[in-house]
Design a protein around this motif. Structure first.
Motif, PDB file in Angstrom:
ATOM      1  N   VAL A  57       0.678  -1.308  -0.019  1.00 46.73           N
ATOM      2  CA  VAL A  57      -0.004  -0.010   0.137  1.00 46.73           C
ATOM      3  C   VAL A  57       0.864   1.218  -0.047  1.00 46.73           C
ATOM      4  O   VAL A  57       0.619   2.247   0.507  1.00 46.73           O
ATOM      5  N   GLY A  58       1.953   1.097  -0.409  1.00 44.17           N
ATOM      6  CA  GLY A  58       3.155   2.463  -0.536  1.00 44.17           C
ATOM      7  C   GLY A  58       2.403   3.514  -1.090  1.00 44.17           C
ATOM      8  O   GLY A  58       2.692   4.619  -0.878  1.00 44.17           O
ATOM      9  N   GLU A  59       1.541   3.296  -2.256  1.00 47.23           N
ATOM     10  CA  GLU A  59       1.193   4.581  -2.907  1.00 47.23           C
ATOM     11  C   GLU A  59       0.063   5.434  -2.144  1.00 47.23           C
ATOM     12  O   GLU A  59      -0.201   6.400  -2.414  1.00 47.23           O
ATOM     13  N   GLU A  60      -0.434   4.654  -1.148  1.00 51.75           N
ATOM     14  CA  GLU A  60      -1.338   5.445  -0.520  1.00 51.75           C
ATOM     15  C   GLU A  60      -1.079   5.890   0.867  1.00 51.75           C
ATOM     16  O   GLU A  60      -1.668   6.655   1.572  1.00 51.75           O
ATOM     17  N   CYS A  61       0.359   5.629   1.192  1.00 52.36           N
ATOM     18  CA  CYS A  61       0.762   6.232   2.447  1.00 52.36           C
ATOM     19  C   CYS A  61       1.959   7.182   2.558  1.00 52.36           C
ATOM     20  O   CYS A  61       2.697   6.910   1.353  1.00 52.36           O
TER      21      CYS A  61
END
Length: 139
Positions: A57-61
């Motif tokens: 979920v790196g793109e959301e964090c």
């Protein structure tokens, strides 16, 4: 988390005193679109990074390596939909955070976890044994 479930969908969440990042990551799993984590402990930062990578979920964090009070006092009003905080129980972090929120509400909702025996002035408090959650709502 279930107390604010209706507000989580499509929300921007702030996880303060993030620790492992569990509150923010749970918010993502319940429909939040973005989470900012704020933590100053290097071991905790590494744990958050590992958890974010493991869940993909790196793109959301976004991870902010800062002290919480320094971070929130620099925010504009209602930058986030929901802010969760789990400050160390033996600190004044919860009380300080509520005071900062009352001065300039940086989210629509602030939820602070604390010992049930500690009184934090908020709009709604729910206790679960020795733990309590106090919520403050932006005017």
């Amino acid at each position: 988390m279930s107390i604010v479930q209706p507000e989580i969908s499509d929300s921007r969440v702030l996880d303060l005193f993030a620790g492992s990042g569990s509150l923010g990551l749970e918010a993502l799993s319940r429909g939040a679109t973005a989470v900012d984590f704020v933590e100053h402990s290097r071991p905790c930062i590494e744990t958050i990074r590992k958890n974010v990578a493991m869940l993909g979920v790196g793109e959301e964090c976004v991870i902010h390596i800062r002290k919480v009070m320094t971070f929130v006092t620099a925010l504009d009003t209602e930058v986030y939909d929901i802010a969760f905080a789990d400050p160390p129980y033996d600190s004044s972090g919860g009380m300080d955070l509520v005071q900062a929120f009352r001065s300039k509400p940086f989210a629509k909702i602030l939820g602070v976890e604390h010992r049930a025996a500690a009184s934090i002035p908020g709009d709604r408090t729910t206790s679960y044994g020795d733990i309590a959650l106090t919520f403050c709502f932006a005017p």
